[in-house]
Design a protein around this motif. Structure first.
Motif, PDB file in Angstrom:
ATOM      1  N   ASP A  53      17.154   1.719   6.375  1.00 54.77           N
ATOM      2  CA  ASP A  53      17.122   2.683   5.272  1.00 54.77           C
ATOM      3  C   ASP A  53      17.371   4.122   5.720  1.00 54.77           C
ATOM      4  N   PHE A  54      17.751   4.324   6.977  1.00 55.12           N
ATOM      5  CA  PHE A  54      18.092   5.675   7.441  1.00 55.12           C
ATOM      6  C   PHE A  54      19.517   6.024   7.017  1.00 55.12           C
ATOM      7  N   HIS A  55      19.736   7.300   6.685  1.00 53.72           N
ATOM      8  CA  HIS A  55      21.072   7.762   6.308  1.00 53.72           C
ATOM      9  C   HIS A  55      21.946   7.923   7.551  1.00 53.72           C
ATOM     10  N   ASP A  56      23.247   7.990   7.324  1.00 50.28           N
ATOM     11  CA  ASP A  56      24.227   8.188   8.393  1.00 50.28           C
ATOM     12  C   ASP A  56      24.080   9.598   8.967  1.00 50.28           C
ATOM     13  N   PRO A  57      23.710   9.737  10.247  1.00 49.73           N
ATOM     14  CA  PRO A  57      23.492  11.077  10.819  1.00 49.73           C
ATOM     15  C   PRO A  57      24.751  11.930  10.854  1.00 49.73           C
ATOM     16  N   TYR A  58      25.921  11.278  10.852  1.00 53.91           N
ATOM     17  CA  TYR A  58      27.164  12.037  10.941  1.00 53.91           C
ATOM     18  C   TYR A  58      27.554  12.719   9.630  1.00 53.91           C
ATOM     19  N   LEU A  59      26.741  12.527   8.592  1.00 51.61           N
ATOM     20  CA  LEU A  59      26.936  13.274   7.352  1.00 51.61           C
ATOM     21  C   LEU A  59      26.367  14.686   7.462  1.00 51.61           C
ATOM     22  N   MET A  60      25.586  14.923   8.525  1.00 54.51           N
ATOM     23  CA  MET A  60      24.994  16.247   8.736  1.00 54.51           C
ATOM     24  C   MET A  60      26.058  17.224   9.222  1.00 54.51           C
ATOM     25  N   PRO A  61      25.946  18.495   8.823  1.00 53.27           N
ATOM     26  CA  PRO A  61      26.917  19.498   9.275  1.00 53.27           C
ATOM     27  C   PRO A  61      26.905  19.645  10.794  1.00 53.27           C
ATOM     28  N   ASP A  62      28.078  19.687  11.380  1.00 53.63           N
ATOM     29  CA  ASP A  62      28.272  19.946  12.815  1.00 53.63           C
ATOM     30  C   ASP A  62      27.701  18.870  13.742  1.00 53.63           C
ATOM     31  N   MET A  63      27.321  17.720  13.185  1.00 51.10           N
ATOM     32  CA  MET A  63      26.711  16.694  14.038  1.00 51.10           C
ATOM     33  C   MET A  63      27.695  16.210  15.105  1.00 51.10           C
ATOM     34  N   GLN A  64      28.944  15.976  14.720  1.00 47.35           N
ATOM     35  CA  GLN A  64      29.935  15.489  15.676  1.00 47.35           C
ATOM     36  C   GLN A  64      30.131  16.472  16.822  1.00 47.35           C
ATOM     37  N   LYS A  65      30.200  17.778  16.486  1.00 41.65           N
ATOM     38  CA  LYS A  65      30.358  18.815  17.518  1.00 41.65           C
ATOM     39  C   LYS A  65      29.186  18.797  18.490  1.00 41.65           C
ATOM     40  N   ALA A  66      27.977  18.705  17.931  1.00 37.78           N
ATOM     41  CA  ALA A  66      26.773  18.726  18.767  1.00 37.78           C
ATOM     42  C   ALA A  66      26.733  17.511  19.695  1.00 37.78           C
ATOM     43  N   VAL A  67      27.022  16.346  19.139  1.00 38.76           N
ATOM     44  CA  VAL A  67      26.983  15.112  19.931  1.00 38.76           C
ATOM     45  C   VAL A  67      28.000  15.158  21.064  1.00 38.76           C
ATOM     46  N   ASN A  68      29.214  15.584  20.759  1.00 38.49           N
ATOM     47  CA  ASN A  68      30.258  15.660  21.796  1.00 38.49           C
ATOM     48  C   ASN A  68      29.851  16.600  22.925  1.00 38.49           C
ATOM     49  N   ARG A  69      29.251  17.735  22.544  1.00 36.03           N
ATOM     50  CA  ARG A  69      28.865  18.724  23.572  1.00 36.03           C
ATOM     51  C   ARG A  69      27.714  18.204  24.427  1.00 36.03           C
ATOM     52  N   ILE A  70      26.761  17.540  23.825  1.00 37.87           N
ATOM     53  CA  ILE A  70      25.608  17.035  24.571  1.00 37.87           C
ATOM     54  C   ILE A  70      26.014  15.878  25.483  1.00 37.87           C
ATOM     55  N   ILE A  71      26.884  15.006  24.998  1.00 36.00           N
ATOM     56  CA  ILE A  71      27.364  13.907  25.852  1.00 36.00           C
ATOM     57  C   ILE A  71      28.145  14.462  27.046  1.00 36.00           C
ATOM     58  N   LYS A  72      28.913  15.521  26.816  1.00 36.00           N
ATOM     59  CA  LYS A  72      29.618  16.184  27.914  1.00 36.00           C
ATOM     60  C   LYS A  72      28.625  16.701  28.952  1.00 36.00           C
ATOM     61  N   ALA A  73      27.524  17.273  28.464  1.00 39.68           N
ATOM     62  CA  ALA A  73      26.490  17.788  29.370  1.00 39.68           C
ATOM     63  C   ALA A  73      25.840  16.652  30.159  1.00 39.68           C
ATOM     64  N   ILE A  74      25.647  15.506  29.508  1.00 40.44           N
ATOM     65  CA  ILE A  74      25.077  14.330  30.188  1.00 40.44           C
ATOM     66  C   ILE A  74      26.025  13.847  31.283  1.00 40.44           C
ATOM     67  N   GLU A  75      27.299  13.741  30.942  1.00 41.72           N
ATOM     68  CA  GLU A  75      28.300  13.226  31.894  1.00 41.72           C
ATOM     69  C   GLU A  75      28.470  14.149  33.092  1.00 41.72           C
ATOM     70  N   ASN A  76      28.355  15.474  32.864  1.00 44.29           N
ATOM     71  CA  ASN A  76      28.551  16.443  33.949  1.00 44.29           C
ATOM     72  C   ASN A  76      27.235  16.893  34.585  1.00 44.29           C
ATOM     73  N   ASN A  77      26.130  16.295  34.109  1.00 42.34           N
ATOM     74  CA  ASN A  77      24.799  16.644  34.616  1.00 42.34           C
ATOM     75  C   ASN A  77      24.571  18.162  34.602  1.00 42.34           C
ATOM     76  N   GLU A  78      24.876  18.775  33.478  1.00 41.28           N
ATOM     77  CA  GLU A  78      24.732  20.226  33.339  1.00 41.28           C
ATOM     78  C   GLU A  78      23.264  20.626  33.200  1.00 41.28           C
TER      79      GLU A  78
END
Length: 562
Positions: A53-78
């Protein structure tokens, strides 16, 4: 204070339909209709929400941008800094994001501003210190939406910022890489009332989806997310209800040592919304209020039960200190209000130099409850004043501050609760302007209303029906505990408790008899006597004592029967 008793306009045909279709009692069906929960699917989700019953998180504003940036930080161990608030919502937000990122291999730092030295939200000193420590990305949780200047500073120092917040934005949004806040004007997310930790929960859900991980990797944090959600007094409907209902079930069997220790220390028999609101939240908030915000976070982060128990002992101590300070400030504030006749105003604005600004928010809430008027309390240290405000239904406190912004150095919050900074030299002007706004809004004409779900005769109250009402839990904002009216009851016994503070009654209707308790209603013991006939409105409760269950009425108001 006179209160207005107001009945819901219940649709009897709809009540019978729900009783038949869903196999629930008349009491439960009536409350559902009164809460406008009448659609079959809506009833199903409300009574028995599931993880689907949870809504799709990607309907939130800027969610895709935030996720991409955080995953980049995870991959580069920033080097990533999580910047949060010092209340329960902020502490749980940091906990959830920090733990989730750690399990993805990223050891994020965290920063909680000291309430007494730095105040709420982002500040320049903190931003410069974070930059000097080599961080490249700041993720704000439960704050940041109004930190325009501080975020500009972060970028000038070579850092990027992702904002996750749930407070009202200013007219101009911060110049951040991503701003996840469902109160943005361009928001398309179907639910706008998540707590700060709820927004963080949606962020880790979105990251989880992007990484293709099992859903248990984010769902396992629902116990902590529910604590923050219930504590922040957001409406417990829609997605907040799903979070709270599922999260409380998980909290009962939590594997987090700190939460387990806190639940035991609070001493509640059940883990429900009352346990969180009155047992957990005050202890965690006491840390931030007394300037020990790191200990609350450490409680949730530690994996050692012995350490968790030691921190819990400290939280209990801070909470006792908070209670003593709160009592003193409340007494001083009420004396000042009475002496200066501020209770005759449309709103109450009062300040002092010897108040602890970590506690004045609670006192403001009590002042608002006492006088049923919007109130703002300000603590002055030299020329600088920090304040907290609480409102009444029908008066938008945040909007009032927007209209008074020329007198303020800083402010934020929402309709019912705000924080602000004001220079001592502009305090009187601000007070006059705020009073003028309250006068224009006719706050003196707003009467407290108690909504009554249904009239009940004592003979019709059954233990099973009262137990059925537990399906409506967790209770909270926008899902209040059902209130019923009982008419023409005879007072069989009456006495005041706790040095005259509370009221204890035994009430009789023909051959039926019931106990009733009225907290902070002790003055009625002088107004009523044995044999008087009264009408009572209140909540039905089940008391368990020596293995026996008995029903009592938790009274909210009483009147003489006519």
């Amino acid at each position: 204070m006179n209160k207005k008793w107001e009945f819901y306009n219940s649709d009897k045909n709809k009540i019978e339909e729900i009783m038949t279709k869903h196999g629930v009692s008349e009491l439960l069906a009536t409350v559902l209709v009164n809460r406008e929960i009448t659609d079959d699917e809506e009833i199903k989700v409300f009574l028995n929400p599931t993880r689907s019953d949870f809504h799709d998180p990607y309907l939130m504003p800027d969610m895709q941008k935030a996720v991409n940036r955080i995953i980049k930080a995870i991959e580069n161990n920033e080097k990533v800094m999580i910047y949060g608030d010092y209340d329960v919502d902020g502490i749980t937000s940091i906990t959830v994001l920090k733990k989730y990122l750690k399990e993805r291999g990223l050891l994020a730092g965290h920063r909680i501003p000291n309430r007494l030295k730095e105040g709420y939200g982002l500040n320049e000193t903190a931003i410069r210190e974070i930059a000097n420590q080599g961080y490249k990305l700041i993720i704000t949780v439960d704050c940041g939406i109004s930190g325009n200047n501080e975020i500009d500073l972060a970028y000038s120092l070579g850092m990027e910022v992702v904002v996750t917040d749930h407070h009202e934005p200013l007219e101009i949004l911060p110049n951040a890489l991503a701003i996840i806040d469902c109160k943005r004007k361009d928001n398309k997310y179907p639910f706008k009332s998540l707590a700060g930790v709820g927004v963080v929960f949606k962020l880790i859900q979105a990251i989880n989806i992007k990484l293709g991980l099992d859903e248990k990797e984010y769902l396992k944090y629902l116990d902590i997310v529910s604590i923050g959600t219930i504590s922040d007094i957001v409406p417990l409907v829609d997605e907040n209800r799903v979070i709270a209902k599922l999260g409380l079930k998980l909290a009962e069997v939590t594997k987090i040592p700190g939460l387990k220790s806190l639940l035991i220390s609070a001493g509640y028999k059940e883990v429900n919304s009352n346990t969180v609101s009155f047992g957990i939240a005050p202890r965690i908030n006491a840390c931030g209020r007394m300037g020990h915000e790191e200990e609350a976070l450490n409680l949730f982060l530690t994996e050692n039960l012995v350490e968790a128990n030691k921190i819990t002992e400290n939280l209990n101590k801070y909470n006792r200190e908070r209670q003593e300070i709160e009592k003193r400030i409340f007494e001083e504030a009420t004396q000042k209000i009475e002496k200066e006749k501020l209770k005759n105003n449309n709103a109450i604005v009062v300040g002092s130099e010897n108040w602890h600004h970590g506690v004045i928010g609670i006192v403001a809430s009590k002042i608002t409850d006492l006088y049923f008027k919007p109130s703002i309390l300000v603590c002055f240290e030299g020329e600088s004043g920090n304040g907290s405000g609480r409102s009444i239904p029908g008066f938008d406190l945040h909007e009032a501050l927007c209209k008074s912004s020329e007198y303020l150095e800083k402010y934020g919050g929402h309709e019912m609760a705000v924080g602000l900074s004001v220079n001592k030299s502009k305090f009187k002007e601000f007070s006059k302007r705020f009073e003028k706004i309250a006068e224009e809004e006719n706050t003196d004409e707003i009467t407290p209303v108690i909504k009554v779900d249904k009239e009940i005769a004592l003979k019709d109250i059954k233990l099973q029906n009262v137990d059925d009402l537990k399906l409506l839990e967790p209770f909270g904002e926008s899902n209040k505990m059902p209130i019923f009216i009982y008419k023409n009851l005879k007072i069989d016994s009456i006495r005041a408790l706790s040095e005259g503070k509370h009221l204890k009654l035994t009430l009789k209707d023909n051959n039926s008899i019931i106990n009733a308790i009225g907290f902070n209603m002790g003055e009625y013991a002088e107004e009523y006597q044995l044999g008087d006939k009264i009408d009572v409105i209140g909540i039905l409760e089940v008391n368990s004592f020596n293995g026996e269950k008995n029903i009592q009425i938790n009274m909210k108001d009483i009147r003489r029967s006519y």
